[in-house]
Design a protein around this motif. Structure first.
Motif, short mmCIF file in Angstrom:
data_model
loop_
_atom_site.label_atom_id
_atom_site.label_comp_id
_atom_site.label_asym_id
_atom_site.label_seq_id
_atom_site.Cartn_x
_atom_site.Cartn_y
_atom_site.Cartn_z
N TYR A 78 0.83 -1.20 0.00
CA TYR A 78 0.00 0.00 0.00
C TYR A 78 0.87 1.26 0.00
CZ TYR A 78 -4.31 -2.58 0.33
OH TYR A 78 -5.38 -3.41 0.05
N LYS A 81 1.83 1.90 -3.45
CA LYS A 81 0.71 2.50 -4.21
C LYS A 81 0.62 3.99 -3.92
CE LYS A 81 -1.98 -1.76 -4.35
NZ LYS A 81 -3.21 -2.46 -3.95
N HIS A 82 0.83 4.38 -2.67
CA HIS A 82 0.82 5.81 -2.31
C HIS A 82 1.96 6.53 -3.02
CE1 HIS A 82 -1.29 4.80 1.77
NE2 HIS A 82 -2.05 4.57 0.72
N GLU A 116 -8.16 8.49 -7.18
CA GLU A 116 -7.26 7.44 -7.66
C GLU A 116 -7.31 6.20 -6.77
OE1 GLU A 116 -4.44 5.63 -10.09
OE2 GLU A 116 -5.51 7.51 -10.43
N LEU A 117 -7.29 6.41 -5.47
CA LEU A 117 -7.32 5.29 -4.52
C LEU A 117 -7.89 5.77 -3.20
CD1 LEU A 117 -4.82 5.74 -2.31
CD2 LEU A 117 -3.46 5.01 -4.23
N HIS A 119 -7.83 3.99 0.77
CA HIS A 119 -7.45 2.87 1.62
C HIS A 119 -7.87 3.14 3.06
CE1 HIS A 119 -3.98 2.36 -1.44
NE2 HIS A 119 -5.04 1.67 -1.82
N ASP A 128 -9.32 -1.73 0.52
CA ASP A 128 -9.51 -0.86 -0.63
C ASP A 128 -10.96 -0.43 -0.66
OD1 ASP A 128 -7.06 -0.64 -2.26
OD2 ASP A 128 -7.21 -2.83 -2.41
N LYS A 130 -14.04 1.69 -2.71
CA LYS A 130 -14.45 2.13 -4.05
C LYS A 130 -15.48 3.21 -3.94
CE LYS A 130 -12.13 -1.13 -6.18
NZ LYS A 130 -10.78 -0.88 -6.36
#
Length: 130
Positions: A78, A81-82, A116-117, A119, A128, A130
Motif C-alpha cells: 500500500y 501504491k501511495h 485514484e485510490l 485505503h 480498498d 471504491k
C-alpha cells in the motif's frame, strides 16, 4: 504528518489506524472534499491535505527504512501504491474514520469527485474502498 516523527507507522511503514487515505488526481477535488467534510463537522486535524511531494518523500523514506516484518504484510504494498500516486501528482487527504458509519459518511463525500485510490486502515487489515 507535519513531520515524519508524527507519522503513524507499523514496523516502519505508514499505518494510520482509524483513517482513510485518499489520493485525488486533481488538487481542486481534494480541496472540495476537505471543505465539504469540514462543513459537515470535521476539524482540519481530522481531514488533513498533503501535497504529492510530501507524500512521496514520506513513502520513499518509509520504504527504504522498513524492516523485514513490514515487507511480509500488505502495508508495504500500500505504501508503494501511495508513492506511485504521489509521483503521478495526486493530492492526498488523510481522514479520520474510526468506524463503519464514519467510513460510509466520508466515502459518500469522496465519491462525488474522481479519486485514484482510497485505503481504510484498520487494526489488522487495510481495505480498498471504491
Amino acid at each position: 504528518m507535519s513531520n515524519e516523527e508524527n507519522v503513524p507507522t507499523q514496523f516502519g511503514i505508514f499505518y494510520p489506524t482509524g483513517y482513510i487515505v485518499v489520493a485525488f488526481p486533481e488538487k481542486d477535488d481534494a480541496c472540495k472534499v476537505q471543505e465539504d467534510l469540514m462543513t459537515g463537522g470535521y476539524e482540519e486535524a481530522e481531514c488533513k491535505l498533503y501535497e504529492a511531494d510530501k507524500i512521496a518523500s514520506i513513502a520513499k523514506s518509509h520504504l527504504e527504512d522498513a524492516g523485514p516484518l513490514a515487507k511480509l504484510g500488505a502495508s508495504d504494498d500500500y505504501e508503494k501504491k501511495h508513492l506511485k500516486a504521489a509521483k503521478d501528482g495526486c493530492t492526498f487527504l488523510v481522514i479520520h474514520a474510526p468506524n463503519d458509519v464514519d467510513v460510509e459518511r466520508v466515502m459518500r463525500v469522496v465519491r462525488r469527485v474522481s479519486f485514484e485510490l482510497a485505503h481504510r486502515y484498520q487494526h489488522l487489515a487495510i481495505q480498498d474502498l471504491k
